[in-house]
Design an enzyme around this catalytic site. Sequence first.
Site, PDB file in Angstrom:
ATOM      1  N   HIS A 299      -0.560   4.235  -6.131  1.00  0.00           N
ATOM      2  CA  HIS A 299      -0.741   4.047  -4.692  1.00  0.00           C
ATOM      3  C   HIS A 299      -0.949   2.561  -4.409  1.00  0.00           C
ATOM      4  CE1 HIS A 299      -0.816   8.263  -4.381  1.00  0.00           C
ATOM      5  NE2 HIS A 299      -2.083   8.494  -4.162  1.00  0.00           N
TER       6      HIS A 299
ATOM      7  N   CYS B  22      -7.723  10.091  -4.601  1.00  0.00           N
ATOM      8  CA  CYS B  22      -6.966   9.016  -5.255  1.00  0.00           C
ATOM      9  C   CYS B  22      -6.760   7.800  -4.357  1.00  0.00           C
ATOM     10  CB  CYS B  22      -5.622   9.538  -5.752  1.00  0.00           C
ATOM     11  SG  CYS B  22      -4.666  10.454  -4.526  1.00  0.00           S
TER      12      CYS B  22
END
Lengths: 361, 361, 361, 361
Positions: A259, A167
């Site tokens: 993120h 990710c």
Amino acid sequence: MGANPNPLILVSPYRIPMSVRVGILGATGAVGQRFIQLLDDHPTFDLATVTASDDSAGKRYDEAAKWRVDTPIPDDVADMEVQRTAADAVPDDLDLIFSSLPSGVAADVEPEFAEAGYVVSSNSSNDRMAEDVPLTIPEINADHLGLIEVQRDERGWDGALIKNPNCSTITMVPTLAALDEFGLDRVHVTTLQAVSGAGYDGVTSMEIIDNAIPHIGGEEEKMESESRKLLGSFDGAALSLHDAEVNASCNRIPTLDGHLESVFADLADDPDVEAVAEAMREYPGVDLPSAPEQLIHVFDDPMRPQPRLDRNLEGGMAVAAGGIQETANGIKYNCLAHNTIRGAAGASVLNGELLVEEGWV
Amino acid sequence: MGANPNPLILVSPYRIPMSVRVGILGATGAVGQRFIQLLDDHPTFDLATVTASDDSAGKRYDEAAKWRVDTPIPDDVADMEVQRTAADAVPDDLDLIFSSLPSGVAADVEPEFAEAGYVVSSNSSNDRMAEDVPLTIPEINADHLGLIEVQRDERGWDGALIKNPNCSTITMVPTLAALDEFGLDRVHVTTLQAVSGAGYDGVTSMEIIDNAIPHIGGEEEKMESESRKLLGSFDGAALSLHDAEVNASCNRIPTLDGHLESVFADLADDPDVEAVAEAMREYPGVDLPSAPEQLIHVFDDPMRPQPRLDRNLEGGMAVAAGGIQETANGIKYNCLAHNTIRGAAGASVLNGELLVEEGWV
Amino acid sequence: MGANPNPLILVSPYRIPMSVRVGILGATGAVGQRFIQLLDDHPTFDLATVTASDDSAGKRYDEAAKWRVDTPIPDDVADMEVQRTAADAVPDDLDLIFSSLPSGVAADVEPEFAEAGYVVSSNSSNDRMAEDVPLTIPEINADHLGLIEVQRDERGWDGALIKNPNCSTITMVPTLAALDEFGLDRVHVTTLQAVSGAGYDGVTSMEIIDNAIPHIGGEEEKMESESRKLLGSFDGAALSLHDAEVNASCNRIPTLDGHLESVFADLADDPDVEAVAEAMREYPGVDLPSAPEQLIHVFDDPMRPQPRLDRNLEGGMAVAAGGIQETANGIKYNCLAHNTIRGAAGASVLNGELLVEEGWV
Amino acid sequence: MGANPNPLILVSPYRIPMSVRVGILGATGAVGQRFIQLLDDHPTFDLATVTASDDSAGKRYDEAAKWRVDTPIPDDVADMEVQRTAADAVPDDLDLIFSSLPSGVAADVEPEFAEAGYVVSSNSSNDRMAEDVPLTIPEINADHLGLIEVQRDERGWDGALIKNPNCSTITMVPTLAALDEFGLDRVHVTTLQAVSGAGYDGVTSMEIIDNAIPHIGGEEEKMESESRKLLGSFDGAALSLHDAEVNASCNRIPTLDGHLESVFADLADDPDVEAVAEAMREYPGVDLPSAPEQLIHVFDDPMRPQPRLDRNLEGGMAVAAGGIQETANGIKYNCLAHNTIRGAAGASVLNGELLVEEGWV
């Protein structure tokens, strides 16, 4: 009332006309649940089988899974019987397998499925850097799927195993791909990662409230190696890593999803901010059902992107960038993506769509 | 019960024997309150005067200030009458002035005090990069105080104006100073900064809960320029900036106190992790009342330092580092300091102690 | 520097002159660690033995425990060898045992220790409501220790077992005790409890960030029953529960430490706010080393008490109240205590001090 | 991809066929922005005018407003010219006015609009308890609109002024209305309120991270009085308050949106949990575009409702309840609603729809 205060809808025409029967390995976990959510009402994929550990096998899905996603369990999935995670426990006529197994389990099970003839699109971290395993983001390196031929030759498989990146890697790589035309040389990236990246139970509240954690095991190595593979070139026989140097520092912060990453990129050329922004904005997308209309959304406002405001861009499948500034040797900027959609289950689903589109399924 | 679950005590011998009468400009604000807290029971400094804006002048301190620090207002300070912030409004016999004025106000007022003969140790950001203003961390560049002579010559002042750096700068610079022996060349730093750095009202809860903000106005420029001045050399007449290139990216996260920073440092030499850790651990401290016993605490555990666990090391006056790893061109690591103690009021107090020790007061 | 930005020190004269050798059952867990912290430098108690599960037995303490408390492991404890949690595995000459075992384990083990002659001061929830087990807050119902005679008669023990209440109970009961003079009749209390009450791993970050959880298993029943036992009367032979009706609703919120509780109390009399505040402020304390100077701190500011600002009052051993207002049938107010100090380990230590003071040890 | 990970869509048939021209007073503030979001694509309401303070008047809306809602400014609204907030500054042909002015401003301006012939549906807190002002939740007390006749008689207005209750009131009152059949007698409610209830800048991050605040100015009085008016009866000439006693204690917690409330209700009858749940589940809704299909969603799982998981039920317009348990004198339970949708702008819009449906507009 037609207002939609937090819309995550992707309006996609049916671009892949046929029906594809799919299964999910590890369907009761956090990423497995996200797979089920994303596959609900998918235009092409028809979820036929869910597997889990032996403890759950034989139960109804809604009994086996502690459902934690923010939409209800689809009715048809709730009633499914959970199968063992083994090639002999799933129907022969599945066209495509999605995997979100723990990497230790996946390392044994995924090859077993590929050998038995299944095409496996996996989010698990094992084998991502294997020389004959495609690590793919459809918009970036769809041609790497050609490695499947190499893989089949070497391993004698009828099926195939392909991977999507970690990710934190996927958040940054689209922007690096857009910069490659300017001579990408060195990268220094620091991440501010959401707690969901560690799974539902991965980070306790005592660890992270009023705090940050300056280390995520194995994450920096993944970013540094996977980025070079994703940006590398495939000559039809073998894959060469991109020769940029990537240095990563990974931190966990008290954010639920999304993120955020601060990137410094040394570039051989000397593009100005506008040229960089344009290269990112115009980076080409792909015509697949789950793909965003625009891969990279670029903000002029330096206060953006922010995780809570921007993680759901285009259903969580777009990447955001902002704060682009020139430095002595290149540029700096920030980027953001939804770590459990574009960074996990959504990435595998998109790879599955690519596999269908390109005729591997 | 002798247990102290969260001890922040610095046990310091009286190393500066005389009593020094001090005043605080801007004493009702967040940093002003922290000054009052740190000066309470100070071995040398005797708080004689507090000033604030005209609205507050004439009031008792405890009426003028909305006290928000986690220890009570000292009784003697509570009763003080707040003075106007002007050189003619404070006693003539003050030996030392601490300033935490907004930088716009400070730019006018601090020179007025210096001209009137007061020595001013200021945390405000104005004039930090002026060629004749010392920007000082006692452990790093105490010799820069020699600029006071230059300043007095040029400006015709009897007093003096010295500055401490920005909170995000001071978190990193001690570690860079320790690395300088290895040939410090390029720095890429990304910050994860606490909300208190923006002042009590600076960041709303709606902005930061479940979020992060990828920009703090002016912060990156401060880190990039102040670092080079702090690490620069003073030849007795003028100051040369360090020639390292510093690139900073600054982020706000949902943490109350303590700035965490991820640093990549290119080094001409090729030290191993142990050599770097030793250089940091053994970086010399100073013998001043508010100084920590050990300037840089180095953790072997890569999960440390963490803001909540480590911001109060040595009363919030130490810096922490951890996660040291080699990179292709140098090293990477994380560092941390308490932004409102070592990064603001405590920094000014320590500079005040240095001024006394060195005879400027 | 003498400044102490967050002082938690209780300066207590040595009021209990002798040395008492103590052990901790379950010393590696979260509450066990807090016991060790509170016993470090205790004026009377000398920690001689620590026990844990069989997995940890035989290891050094600092190897067996994942230390998470905000002060370092005391050196002498770090070196201790962890013992099995069994009466035959600890020294015979221990005077007092503290227990923070999981209640399932404690239900078997604590009686074994008491039968073997040890006096056990336990924080575990088992047996709190047993008719012959004292449930004690020294300031509230020290006389209930007389139940030890009953207990020894009935169970044939040489030792004894006493309990402190649940953390959410202890936050409220001191204020109810102060109200009892006004004819305490019905109570409705709603809690806002910190995550540390569930243990270090009890609440994940995904569960609680930007959220609240309206249920804590068993907590409401504990508050409703324990309160009536604590406020009950002991006639030398048996204990009668207080006849007030207590209704509790328990919620978890994203706060690290400190339970805040909103209380409505129906009173037979009709005291005004000032009478209530005075009754709380003047509620008598006890003269024991860990006891606060003032049991209940009453705030006039309706915005107080707040968990982060007030949980550390008197080393975390005081209770805070505020927002007192009259209602149609009595009063309403808020109260607060540190759930892992006054609400857990500190409560057991204080009970231990009472046992010594009263001659049971 | 058709998956919608966080759907907030209300699919409503066009039940009110005509087009209604509406304006928003105070359109640039937080609630004003939410009005604009909810009115975008509204089946009946056509936003024709937005007003703000004199500072903003004359600017384009997207220049005047600092847009903070999580969907983009509708294009047609972005281009609108902001008007002064005065009856002579808006078009004559507006059918309906929504108001989210600060209550101090609203107290002067709203009557001016009503006198000028406009029907005003207001979320501002002024005049909510005035005897001739309807305070309305369509599902609860639509008949109170009859007060408009009284209001017009007394005040000589051609227009009208109606109000929706405070966000914390509206969260609880639907459940109380469902309980009324069991003889609702006394209520004790404690709130855990989200920070958005105080407006975008209302609660700083320093105040609320790792904390809770036990007081919200004026909130308890609003809950106690507004509830009794909403549940009161209108005989065609005057309104009688419900005679239940309501006692409220209001707390702020670190949650972004969604007020959670713990309620104790004394009831004359003695219904069991199932009867109460059924009364809530079957409480009748209304057939208006913004109304939820089911007004009160009742959870069997005692861990629900939770703010983050349940605040968006039916587009944020439904109320959730759970944890129903019997007490000595009635029941206890928890309830939840989205404070800025059902608790503010959505409540005014729904009232506007009721005004149209009932022929007042």
